[in-house]
Design an enzyme around this catalytic site. Structure first.
Site, mmCIF file in Angstrom:
data_model
loop_
_atom_site.group_PDB
_atom_site.id
_atom_site.type_symbol
_atom_site.label_atom_id
_atom_site.label_comp_id
_atom_site.label_asym_id
_atom_site.label_seq_id
_atom_site.Cartn_x
_atom_site.Cartn_y
_atom_site.Cartn_z
ATOM 1 N N HIS A 134 0.804 -1.230 0.000
ATOM 2 C CA HIS A 134 0.000 0.000 0.000
ATOM 3 C C HIS A 134 0.835 1.278 0.000
ATOM 4 O O HIS A 134 0.270 2.371 -0.052
ATOM 5 C CB HIS A 134 -0.952 0.039 1.203
ATOM 6 C CG HIS A 134 -1.944 -1.091 1.232
ATOM 7 N ND1 HIS A 134 -2.802 -1.356 0.184
ATOM 8 C CD2 HIS A 134 -2.209 -2.027 2.184
ATOM 9 C CE1 HIS A 134 -3.552 -2.413 0.500
ATOM 10 N NE2 HIS A 134 -3.200 -2.833 1.700
ATOM 11 N N ASP A 170 -2.760 -10.982 -1.767
ATOM 12 C CA ASP A 170 -3.251 -10.422 -0.494
ATOM 13 C C ASP A 170 -4.760 -10.139 -0.648
ATOM 14 O O ASP A 170 -5.227 -9.820 -1.743
ATOM 15 C CB ASP A 170 -2.491 -9.116 -0.248
ATOM 16 C CG ASP A 170 -2.673 -8.537 1.143
ATOM 17 O OD1 ASP A 170 -1.718 -8.608 1.940
ATOM 18 O OD2 ASP A 170 -3.759 -7.985 1.424
ATOM 19 N N HIS A 172 -6.311 -7.628 0.234
ATOM 20 C CA HIS A 172 -6.518 -6.217 -0.114
ATOM 21 C C HIS A 172 -5.874 -5.915 -1.478
ATOM 22 O O HIS A 172 -4.865 -6.521 -1.829
ATOM 23 C CB HIS A 172 -5.880 -5.306 0.939
ATOM 24 C CG HIS A 172 -6.425 -5.501 2.323
ATOM 25 N ND1 HIS A 172 -5.862 -6.385 3.227
ATOM 26 C CD2 HIS A 172 -7.488 -4.936 2.950
ATOM 27 C CE1 HIS A 172 -6.555 -6.349 4.368
ATOM 28 N NE2 HIS A 172 -7.554 -5.482 4.223
ATOM 29 N N ASP A 259 -4.106 -12.964 4.312
ATOM 30 C CA ASP A 259 -5.264 -12.431 5.037
ATOM 31 C C ASP A 259 -6.603 -12.721 4.351
ATOM 32 O O ASP A 259 -7.611 -12.109 4.666
ATOM 33 C CB ASP A 259 -5.102 -10.924 5.306
ATOM 34 C CG ASP A 259 -4.676 -10.129 4.086
ATOM 35 O OD1 ASP A 259 -4.596 -10.718 2.980
ATOM 36 O OD2 ASP A 259 -4.419 -8.920 4.229
HETATM 37 ZN ZN ZN Z 1 -4.022 -7.300 3.177
#
Ligand code: ZN
Length: 384
Positions: A134, A170, A172, A259
């Site tokens: 990120h 991931d 996200h 995750d």
């Molecule tokens: Zn994540």
């Protein structure tokens, strides 16, 4: 002699710590290594102590002003107003002492992994301390200060002239890496993640396909909340094979956030350990088919550090070493050592127990929506 795989590690990777209660907890790396040691899967000569990233290297993907602010914040010289402009000193990404040094060291780990592979010392390399996807050019976000993948991909381009396929599993969206290379046709970014409708960072729609000359080299596969293994793996397998065949990379960098699991407290996907067995196998196959094996894997998210991440991340190393997938009980030594410290009951087998969760009532709708998404996401490839 060329090693089969390098495990990049230093205890100093644990210095990347926002606070004792913050969900991002690098103790995961120790728990994973210890599990691998218990089954005799990792030897001392496979462990490579990473270097740190220089300022010049950080500048490949970050603004000078941002680096200067992080360095000042490291010494406690930035207030929250200024910090918030740069995404630090926030609830997600708080200040901590020596945050510049700790963050640059994680980037250095991914650069060390790249060097092991690109300079022929090792066929594959793993840096579980990396995967901070990120981080933006001039701003921290979502627990990520410097973006080791963005720096590493620029480094691969500059030093080795490589065409890079970045694969992000991931839960996200891999936004920081995507936006860094959005205009660049020599880097392909691939991200499968929970749809951003209800989840941070909100981006990662199929329509984010790249810009200008880079159009058609950004791929997003946003899956629905409550997606289970079968649908996740079908999307991932199909998409990665088609994207790799289309882009024909020289090297693959995979970000392996763990995750997407049912237990993960920050996301809403219903995966089990099964996907973490399969994800590295496909990555390795693709690396062998297109890249003469060149595959670097890094960590990422993963917030159930006791029940999920150690088992999930072990499969990366086991796949690199071509060690058959273990089944049955986890080593007793590992369970006895860590159970007293864990706030939850550890899972005692490599696989998750059956019936981990109640059946998902909307299963067929979710799978159908994911299939429609896949068709839209691969449109630019399949129309040719
Ligand atoms: Zn994540």
């Amino acid at each position: 002699m060329k090693k089969q795989a390098s495990f990049i590690f230093s205890p100093d990777q644990l210095n990347y710590e926002f606070s004792e209660t913050h969900p991002f907890n690098q103790k995961r790396i120790i728990l994973t290594m210890d599990l691998l040691k218990e089954i005799g899967a990792i030897q001392p000569d496979e462990i490579v102590v990473p270097r740190t990233a220089t300022d010049e290297e950080l500048l490949l993907a970050h603004d000078a002003k941002y680096i200067e602010i992080v360095k000042k914040a490291s010494k406690g010289e930035v207030n929250e107003n200024i910090g918030s402009i740069y995404g630090i000193g926030t609830e997600d990404t708080p200040f901590f002492p020596d945050m510049h040094e700790a963050s640059a060291f994680l980037v250095g780990g991914t650069l060390s992994a790249i060097e092991e592979v690109m300079e022929g010392r090792s066929r594959y390399a793993l840096n579980l301390g990396g995967g901070l996807h990120h981080g933006f050019q001039g701003k921290a976000s979502g627990f990520c200060i410097y973006n080791d993948s963005s720096v590493a991909i620029k480094y691969l381009q500059k030093k080795y002239g490589a065409r890079v396929l970045y694969v992000d599993t991931d839960a996200h969206h891999g936004d920081g890496v995507q936006w860094t290379f959005y205009d660049d046709p020599s880097v392909c970014t691939f991200s499968i993640h929970e749809t951003g409708r209800y989840l941070f960072p909100g981006t990662g729609n199929v329509t984010e396909r790249g810009n200008g000359k880079g159009y058609g080299t950004s791929f997003n596969f946003p899956i629905d909340a409550f997606t289970e293994d079968e649908s996740f793996l079908h999307i991932y397998h199909t998409a990665l094979r088609e994207v790799a065949a289309y882009f024909k990379p020289d090297v693959i960098l995979t970000q392996n956030g763990a995750d997407a699991h049912y237990f993960d407290p920050l996301t809403h996907l219903y995966s089990t350990l099964k996907i973490y067995e399969e994800i590295p196998k496909v990555a390795k196959e693709i690396a062998e088919e297109y890249c003469d094996g060149r595959w670097i894997a890094i960590g990422g998210g993963g917030y159930d550090i006791w029940r999920v991440v150690p088992r999930a991340w072990s499969h990366l190393w086991l796949t690199m070493k071509s060690i058959p997938t273990p089944t049955g009980p986890l080593p007793d030594g590992w369970l006895k050592k860590w159970q007293p410290e864990a706030p939850v009951s550890l899972i005692e087998t490599w696989e998750d127990p059956p019936n981990l969760y109640e059946p998902v009532p909307r299963k067929s709708d979710i799978n159908e929506k994911n299939e429609q998404m896949l068709t839209r996401a691969l449109y630019t490839i399949r129309k040719n």
